[in-house]
Design an enzyme around this catalytic site. Sequence first.
Site, PDB file in Angstrom:
ATOM      1  N   ASN B  46       1.323  -0.976   0.257  1.00  0.00           N
ATOM      2  CA  ASN B  46       0.210   0.159   0.331  1.00  0.00           C
ATOM      3  C   ASN B  46       0.569   0.978  -0.258  1.00  0.00           C
ATOM      4  O   ASN B  46       1.503   1.360   0.573  1.00  0.00           O
ATOM      5  CB  ASN B  46      -0.961   0.123   1.368  1.00  0.00           C
ATOM      6  CG  ASN B  46      -1.945   0.976   1.291  1.00  0.00           C
ATOM      7  OD1 ASN B  46      -1.167   2.117   1.170  1.00  0.00           O
ATOM      8  ND2 ASN B  46      -2.983   0.266   0.900  1.00  0.00           N
ATOM      9  N   HIS B  57      -3.411   0.068  -2.984  1.00  0.00           N
ATOM     10  CA  HIS B  57      -3.507  -0.364  -2.448  1.00  0.00           C
ATOM     11  C   HIS B  57      -2.696  -1.784  -2.497  1.00  0.00           C
ATOM     12  O   HIS B  57      -1.890  -1.458  -3.771  1.00  0.00           O
ATOM     13  CB  HIS B  57      -5.160  -1.090  -2.490  1.00  0.00           C
ATOM     14  CG  HIS B  57      -5.984  -0.170  -1.580  1.00  0.00           C
ATOM     15  ND1 HIS B  57      -7.097  -1.179  -1.551  1.00  0.00           N
ATOM     16  CD2 HIS B  57      -5.623   0.908  -0.779  1.00  0.00           C
ATOM     17  CE1 HIS B  57      -7.721  -0.358  -0.622  1.00  0.00           C
ATOM     18  NE2 HIS B  57      -7.214   1.450  -0.470  1.00  0.00           N
ATOM     19  N   GLU B  59      -2.207  -4.573  -3.810  1.00  0.00           N
ATOM     20  CA  GLU B  59      -2.811  -5.492  -4.622  1.00  0.00           C
ATOM     21  C   GLU B  59      -2.363  -4.596  -5.757  1.00  0.00           C
ATOM     22  O   GLU B  59      -1.851  -4.920  -7.098  1.00  0.00           O
ATOM     23  CB  GLU B  59      -4.148  -6.299  -5.045  1.00  0.00           C
ATOM     24  CG  GLU B  59      -4.449  -7.303  -3.649  1.00  0.00           C
ATOM     25  CD  GLU B  59      -5.270  -5.952  -2.132  1.00  0.00           C
ATOM     26  OE1 GLU B  59      -4.609  -4.788  -2.031  1.00  0.00           O
ATOM     27  OE2 GLU B  59      -6.128  -7.036  -1.779  1.00  0.00           O
ATOM     28  N   SER B  84      -8.257  -9.260   3.749  1.00  0.00           N
ATOM     29  CA  SER B  84      -8.584  -9.787   1.942  1.00  0.00           C
ATOM     30  C   SER B  84      -9.444  -8.219   1.418  1.00  0.00           C
ATOM     31  O   SER B  84      -9.576  -7.160   1.891  1.00  0.00           O
ATOM     32  CB  SER B  84     -10.716  -9.755   2.536  1.00  0.00           C
ATOM     33  OG  SER B  84     -11.283 -10.215   2.434  1.00  0.00           O
ATOM     34  N   CYS B  86     -10.640  -5.287  -0.999  1.00  0.00           N
ATOM     35  CA  CYS B  86     -11.319  -4.503  -1.215  1.00  0.00           C
ATOM     36  C   CYS B  86     -12.229  -4.850  -2.542  1.00  0.00           C
ATOM     37  O   CYS B  86     -12.003  -5.460  -3.540  1.00  0.00           O
ATOM     38  CB  CYS B  86     -11.179  -3.247  -0.485  1.00  0.00           C
ATOM     39  SG  CYS B  86     -10.244  -1.997  -2.321  1.00  0.00           S
ATOM     40  N   CYS B  89      -9.686  -3.679  -5.024  1.00  0.00           N
ATOM     41  CA  CYS B  89      -8.575  -4.410  -5.994  1.00  0.00           C
ATOM     42  C   CYS B  89      -9.148  -6.101  -6.174  1.00  0.00           C
ATOM     43  O   CYS B  89      -9.183  -6.615  -7.108  1.00  0.00           O
ATOM     44  CB  CYS B  89      -7.678  -5.004  -4.669  1.00  0.00           C
ATOM     45  SG  CYS B  89      -6.793  -3.289  -3.997  1.00  0.00           S
TER      46      CYS B  89
END
Lengths: 152, 152
Positions: B46, B57, B59, B84, B86, B89
């Site tokens: 991030n 982010h 990912e 997890s 969002c 992503c």
Amino acid sequence: MGMLSDADEKFLQEAISEAEAGLAEGGIPIGSVLVVEGQIVGRGHNRRVQQGSAILHAEMDALERAGRLKAEDYRRATLYSTLSPCDMCSGTALLYGIPRVVIGENRTFQGPEAYVRSRGVELVMADDPRCRRLMEDFIAQRPELWNEDIGV
Amino acid sequence: MGMLSDADEKFLQEAISEAEAGLAEGGIPIGSVLVVEGQIVGRGHNRRVQQGSAILHAEMDALERAGRLKAEDYRRATLYSTLSPCDMCSGTALLYGIPRVVIGENRTFQGPEAYVRSRGVELVMADDPRCRRLMEDFIAQRPELWNEDIGV
């Protein structure tokens, strides 16, 4: 369809200008602006070719150029895009709670519109022939590049 | 839960290393790696704080750093994230047809997992205490920054 307010027409035209700027750079002709309270706070266009980017779709570029906004700004924003937002860009609108998206056209590509609506986002379809023409011409000329952009 | 293969454990550890690198930079401690055929092709964390970014982010950073991959590479990839994914992503994984996501934990935040599964993506939950601890400590210390990152 095609019944936008004057303000929506004006901002969609700004998104089209971004798409044309991207095309002139040798890029994929999709443009976007993010508007908060009648002001453009971010504008951008697809930069896959220009920056070798896998994530800078037009909407992502506009949001990135808007910088770090407050949650309450996103919550009163409208996102304009010349093309129906894909899974990535739709997901980004959902993340930030953007309540309204004005879409130039969704005939050459359609993102997850039903899902986005089910999450409470208002989608306004312009069905604009200029947006369609930009994509039709581009897809005819560079089908492999277009497929790359949508993960096909 | 917690029953990862050795390869998944190894790559999740790489994602955790990215999260720790982000934390050391003053950033939000979430990390990610993209793996194709047993090789890391992109890694990231991030960068909201570090680059003033609304879209990077972990990912997204990993995918951006992987560069322009072919559709067939994404289709045999696994995306590892310490948290997890969002809406943004998750949508990006859907755009590119990434078939498998290994998630460090989903107790401090949960993305649209049911929807992602309904689109055919395999989600593997590690429920890793190191990932949880990174987020629990960060959220306790910087709740406003965390809320900004998830659009709250």
